[in-house]
Write a protein that holds these residues in place. Structure first.
Motif, PDB file in Angstrom:
ATOM      1  N   ALA A 118       0.827  -1.209   0.000  1.00 51.34           N
ATOM      2  CA  ALA A 118       0.000   0.000   0.000  1.00 51.34           C
ATOM      3  C   ALA A 118       0.857   1.253   0.000  1.00 51.34           C
ATOM      4  CB  ALA A 118      -0.922  -0.014   1.218  1.00 51.34           C
ATOM      5  N   VAL A 119       1.959   1.214   0.719  1.00 49.46           N
ATOM      6  CA  VAL A 119       2.870   2.365   0.744  1.00 49.46           C
ATOM      7  C   VAL A 119       3.482   2.582  -0.634  1.00 49.46           C
ATOM      8  CG1 VAL A 119       5.017   3.262   1.718  1.00 49.46           C
ATOM      9  CG2 VAL A 119       3.354   2.118   3.205  1.00 49.46           C
ATOM     10  N   VAL A 120       3.939   1.509  -1.260  1.00 53.61           N
ATOM     11  CA  VAL A 120       4.547   1.618  -2.591  1.00 53.61           C
ATOM     12  C   VAL A 120       3.529   2.123  -3.608  1.00 53.61           C
ATOM     13  CG1 VAL A 120       5.623   0.323  -4.484  1.00 53.61           C
ATOM     14  CG2 VAL A 120       6.246  -0.179  -2.105  1.00 53.61           C
ATOM     15  N   ALA A 121       2.272   1.654  -3.495  1.00 58.61           N
ATOM     16  CA  ALA A 121       1.228   2.036  -4.452  1.00 58.61           C
ATOM     17  C   ALA A 121       0.622   3.407  -4.131  1.00 58.61           C
ATOM     18  CB  ALA A 121       0.137   0.977  -4.467  1.00 58.61           C
ATOM     19  N   ARG A 122       1.137   4.075  -3.101  1.00 58.93           N
ATOM     20  CA  ARG A 122       0.687   5.412  -2.705  1.00 58.93           C
ATOM     21  C   ARG A 122      -0.797   5.442  -2.316  1.00 58.93           C
ATOM     22  NH1 ARG A 122       4.647   9.047  -3.575  1.00 58.93           N
ATOM     23  NH2 ARG A 122       6.298   8.498  -5.065  1.00 58.93           N
ATOM     24  N   VAL A 123      -1.220   4.399  -1.613  1.00 59.25           N
ATOM     25  CA  VAL A 123      -2.562   4.383  -1.041  1.00 59.25           C
ATOM     26  C   VAL A 123      -2.644   5.452   0.046  1.00 59.25           C
ATOM     27  CG1 VAL A 123      -4.124   2.991   0.399  1.00 59.25           C
ATOM     28  CG2 VAL A 123      -2.996   1.958  -1.585  1.00 59.25           C
ATOM     29  N   ARG A 124      -3.796   6.108   0.165  1.00 60.36           N
ATOM     30  CA  ARG A 124      -3.936   7.202   1.134  1.00 60.36           C
ATOM     31  C   ARG A 124      -4.363   6.719   2.517  1.00 60.36           C
ATOM     32  NH1 ARG A 124      -8.222  11.034   2.532  1.00 60.36           N
ATOM     33  NH2 ARG A 124      -9.634   9.783   1.254  1.00 60.36           N
ATOM     34  N   ARG A 125      -5.234   5.705   2.575  1.00 65.31           N
ATOM     35  CA  ARG A 125      -5.783   5.256   3.847  1.00 65.31           C
ATOM     36  C   ARG A 125      -5.679   3.733   3.972  1.00 65.31           C
ATOM     37  NH1 ARG A 125     -11.507   8.645   4.546  1.00 65.31           N
ATOM     38  NH2 ARG A 125     -10.633  10.322   5.843  1.00 65.31           N
ATOM     39  N   GLN A 163       0.110 -11.264  14.952  1.00 64.37           N
ATOM     40  CA  GLN A 163       1.004 -10.261  14.375  1.00 64.37           C
ATOM     41  C   GLN A 163       0.303  -8.926  14.097  1.00 64.37           C
ATOM     42  OE1 GLN A 163       3.770 -11.428  11.281  1.00 64.37           O
ATOM     43  NE2 GLN A 163       3.699 -13.567  11.906  1.00 64.37           N
ATOM     44  N   ARG A 164      -0.849  -8.727  14.698  1.00 61.99           N
ATOM     45  CA  ARG A 164      -1.531  -7.442  14.487  1.00 61.99           C
ATOM     46  C   ARG A 164      -0.772  -6.295  15.143  1.00 61.99           C
ATOM     47  NH1 ARG A 164      -7.606  -8.524  16.184  1.00 61.99           N
ATOM     48  NH2 ARG A 164      -6.540  -9.796  17.756  1.00 61.99           N
ATOM     49  N   SER A 165      -0.092  -6.571  16.261  1.00 68.05           N
ATOM     50  CA  SER A 165       0.715  -5.524  16.897  1.00 68.05           C
ATOM     51  C   SER A 165       1.877  -5.119  15.998  1.00 68.05           C
ATOM     52  CB  SER A 165       1.244  -6.019  18.250  1.00 68.05           C
ATOM     53  OG  SER A 165       0.180  -6.261  19.149  1.00 68.05           O
ATOM     54  N   VAL A 166       2.444  -6.085  15.280  1.00 69.16           N
ATOM     55  CA  VAL A 166       3.509  -5.781  14.324  1.00 69.16           C
ATOM     56  C   VAL A 166       2.960  -4.879  13.216  1.00 69.16           C
ATOM     57  CG1 VAL A 166       5.140  -6.751  12.654  1.00 69.16           C
ATOM     58  CG2 VAL A 166       4.682  -7.963  14.803  1.00 69.16           C
ATOM     59  N   ALA A 167       1.753  -5.190  12.745  1.00 71.24           N
ATOM     60  CA  ALA A 167       1.131  -4.385  11.696  1.00 71.24           C
ATOM     61  C   ALA A 167       0.892  -2.954  12.170  1.00 71.24           C
ATOM     62  CB  ALA A 167      -0.190  -5.024  11.262  1.00 71.24           C
ATOM     63  N   LEU A 168       0.461  -2.794  13.411  1.00 69.58           N
ATOM     64  CA  LEU A 168       0.208  -1.448  13.934  1.00 69.58           C
ATOM     65  C   LEU A 168       1.497  -0.644  14.055  1.00 69.58           C
ATOM     66  CD1 LEU A 168      -2.501  -2.126  16.677  1.00 69.58           C
ATOM     67  CD2 LEU A 168      -2.816  -1.249  14.356  1.00 69.58           C
ATOM     68  N   ARG A 169       2.580  -1.303  14.447  1.00 69.99           N
ATOM     69  CA  ARG A 169       3.869  -0.600  14.515  1.00 69.99           C
ATOM     70  C   ARG A 169       4.320  -0.165  13.122  1.00 69.99           C
ATOM     71  NH1 ARG A 169       5.015  -4.606  18.480  1.00 69.99           N
ATOM     72  NH2 ARG A 169       6.187  -5.877  16.998  1.00 69.99           N
ATOM     73  N   LEU A 170       4.074  -1.001  12.137  1.00 70.47           N
ATOM     74  CA  LEU A 170       4.442  -0.656  10.764  1.00 70.47           C
ATOM     75  C   LEU A 170       3.602   0.520  10.262  1.00 70.47           C
ATOM     76  CD1 LEU A 170       6.332  -1.540   8.464  1.00 70.47           C
ATOM     77  CD2 LEU A 170       4.508  -3.069   7.662  1.00 70.47           C
ATOM     78  N   LEU A 171       2.322   0.512  10.578  1.00 68.75           N
ATOM     79  CA  LEU A 171       1.454   1.631  10.184  1.00 68.75           C
ATOM     80  C   LEU A 171       1.878   2.925  10.874  1.00 68.75           C
ATOM     81  CD1 LEU A 171      -2.026  -0.149  10.186  1.00 68.75           C
ATOM     82  CD2 LEU A 171      -0.836   0.796   8.190  1.00 68.75           C
ATOM     83  N   ALA A 172       2.302   2.818  12.133  1.00 66.24           N
ATOM     84  CA  ALA A 172       2.791   4.008  12.837  1.00 66.24           C
ATOM     85  C   ALA A 172       4.046   4.552  12.169  1.00 66.24           C
ATOM     86  CB  ALA A 172       3.070   3.658  14.297  1.00 66.24           C
ATOM     87  N   HIS A 173       4.890   3.656  11.676  1.00 66.76           N
ATOM     88  CA  HIS A 173       6.116   4.059  10.985  1.00 66.76           C
ATOM     89  C   HIS A 173       5.794   4.842   9.717  1.00 66.76           C
ATOM     90  CE1 HIS A 173      10.234   3.842   9.484  1.00 66.76           C
ATOM     91  NE2 HIS A 173       9.755   3.372   8.342  1.00 66.76           N
ATOM     92  N   TYR A 174       4.714   4.466   9.044  1.00 67.59           N
ATOM     93  CA  TYR A 174       4.333   5.115   7.779  1.00 67.59           C
ATOM     94  C   TYR A 174       3.226   6.140   7.966  1.00 67.59           C
ATOM     95  CZ  TYR A 174       7.022   1.548   5.283  1.00 67.59           C
ATOM     96  OH  TYR A 174       8.036   0.735   4.799  1.00 67.59           O
TER      97      TYR A 174
END
Length: 305
Positions: free
Chosen positions: A83-90, A112-123
């Motif tokens: 999603a980050v590479v494809a420039r998704v907004r949300r 691994q949802r906590s891992v996903a949330l940390r990644l979303l916080a990073h982006y």
């Protein structure tokens, strides 16, 4: 009008796709690991993706404004990166339970949802996100349990009776707080109402960090009493559980390598610890023209009472 990618093909994903098609001017594409002829025949656009091939996901997300995820584990991690590479907004991750602030990352139900949330916080500078918090799905208590809704399938928690009560056989688990200091409380919402709320949220100009949806907040005692009254039957047996007894059960299941039992016990521990409860204001009133169904009404309809 925006293009929305829905990752997953379970019950929640299907509800969201249905409401986007029938109640908005947005377009949606359902991301699936396999062909979905039934969905395609119903008029939904389906893109077959391979979560292990980044280019596959990136191509499917081209032109998408928003991603609504109902997949967890490594697949969701790859979806966020694409999603980050494809420039998704949300991006809305696959939460749809309690507030992740109250979840222990070491809990077997974290997936691994906590891992996903940390990644979303990073982006977070490039990817707006929100957490949809809805507590327990009513559908856990329908005939057949969540397996019948084909959503949020987890070994040990899919079938009727895997969580708190079996409304066909009429057996249940009663949960008590440490020291009997009060009743255990949960928030619950119908799967259909969650799907409609998520769809309506697409039109919000800004997403808050968390959006709480609640069809009904009720004590476990009140829940069991409501079902017994509607079915005109008492629960038998009624097993009483405390954190201490559940911790022992979880240890035994872990030593035996019984993942399904670990998941069942972990869900009850989460319940006593308040993971599925929220006392703060809900966001139901964001949409004055919509109101979620209460549990009693849903149960009567689902059980044809």
């Amino acid at each position: 009008m925006v293009r929305v990618a829905i990752a997953g093909t379970g019950g929640l994903a299907r509800y969201i796709a249905h409401f986007i098609r029938d109640e908005t001017s947005h377009t949606a594409v359902i991301l699936s690991r396999s062909e979905q002829p039934t969905l395609a025949a119903a008029g939904h656009q389906v893109a077959v993706v391979d979560y292990q091939i980044p280019e596959s996901l990136q191509f499917a997300l081209l032109g998408c404004d928003t991603v609504l995820s109902t997949v967890t584990g490594p697949n969701q991690i790859e979806l966020i990166k694409a999603a980050v590479v494809a420039r998704v907004r949300r991006f809305a991750p696959a939460e749809y339970e309690g507030s992740p602030r109250l979840r222990d990352p070491s809990n077997p139900l974290d997936r691994q949802r906590s891992v996903a949330l940390r990644l979303l916080a990073h982006y977070s500078q490039s990817l707006e996100t929100t957490i949809f918090v809805c507590g327990i799905f009513y559908e856990r208590f329908q005939p057949g349990g969540l397996a019948g809704a084909k959503t949020n399938l987890i070994p040990g928690l899919d079938n009727e009776g895997d969580y708190i009560m079996n409304c066909s056989a009429m057996f249940a688990s009663f949960l008590t707080l440490p020291g009997n200091t009060g009743d255990v409380t949960i928030c619950m919402t119908a799967l259909q109402d969650v799907g409609r709320f998520v769809t309506k949220a697409l039109d919000l100009p800004q997403w808050p960090q968390e959006m709480r949806i609640c069809g009904q907040r009720i004590t476990v005692r009140g829940l069991l009493q409501t079902v017994a009254q509607l079915k005109k039957q008492q629960f038998n047996p009624l097993q009483v559980h405390t954190l201490a007894t559940l911790a022992l059960q979880h240890q035994v299941a872990r030593q035996a390598g019984d993942a399904s039992q670990q998941n069942r016990v972990a869900a009850l521990i989460n319940t006593i610890n308040g993971y599925y409860d929220f006392e703060g204001p809900c966001h139901n009133n964001l949409f004055p023209d919509w109101a979620p169904m209460d549990f009693r009404t849903w149960f009567i309809l689902k059980w044809h009472l």
